[in-house]
Motif scaffolding. Structure first.
Motif, PDB file in Angstrom:
ATOM      1  N   GLU A  20      -5.416   4.248  -6.428  1.00  0.00           N
ATOM      2  CA  GLU A  20      -5.519   3.131  -5.490  1.00  0.00           C
ATOM      3  C   GLU A  20      -4.220   3.026  -4.695  1.00  0.00           C
ATOM      4  O   GLU A  20      -3.124   3.186  -5.238  1.00  0.00           O
ATOM      5  N   THR A  22      -1.619   0.957  -3.270  1.00  0.00           N
ATOM      6  CA  THR A  22      -1.123  -0.399  -3.454  1.00  0.00           C
ATOM      7  C   THR A  22      -0.073  -0.739  -2.404  1.00  0.00           C
ATOM      8  O   THR A  22       0.390   0.135  -1.661  1.00  0.00           O
ATOM      9  N   ASP A  23       0.340  -1.993  -2.353  1.00  0.00           N
ATOM     10  CA  ASP A  23       1.415  -2.410  -1.446  1.00  0.00           C
ATOM     11  C   ASP A  23       2.697  -1.647  -1.755  1.00  0.00           C
ATOM     12  O   ASP A  23       3.436  -1.269  -0.849  1.00  0.00           O
ATOM     13  N   ASP A  24       2.955  -1.407  -3.049  1.00  0.00           N
ATOM     14  CA  ASP A  24       4.146  -0.664  -3.455  1.00  0.00           C
ATOM     15  C   ASP A  24       4.133   0.748  -2.872  1.00  0.00           C
ATOM     16  O   ASP A  24       5.154   1.258  -2.428  1.00  0.00           O
TER      17      ASP A  24
END
Length: 92
Positions: A20, A22-24
């Motif tokens: 996925e 992610t924002d990171d």
């Protein structure tokens, strides 16, 4: 007649197996404006390391390598700790 065959079989990867995003992930990603690289994903350290070639006794290297991953960082920390109580000038 000989046919060209793949040396290794092609493996199909299910797109659902992709991790996925992610924002990171996006915070660390490279940033481009058109084809120009603006920013690399990995942040710059306040204090960068300097690469050089050094020779140490084999037993010293073996002792640090035995401690596993990160042994070079631990060796750097050991040298830094030694400098707190010693001066390199003592060994000229």
């Amino acid at each position: 007649m000989n046919e060209n065959k793949l040396v290794t079989p092609a493996v199909w990867n299910d797109p659902d197996d992709a991790p996925e995003l992610t924002d990171d992930f996006f915070e660390r990603a490279d940033e481009f404006q058109g084809s120009k690289l603006i920013r690399r994903g990995r942040p710059k350290a306040d204090q960068t390391k300097q690469a050089l070639t050094v020779r140490y006794d084999a037993d010293v290297i073996a002792a640090f390598k035995k401690t596993g991953r990160g042994w070079q960082t631990r060796m750097n920390l050991a040298l830094r700790d030694w400098l707190k109580t010693h001066s390199p000038q003592e060994y000229k």
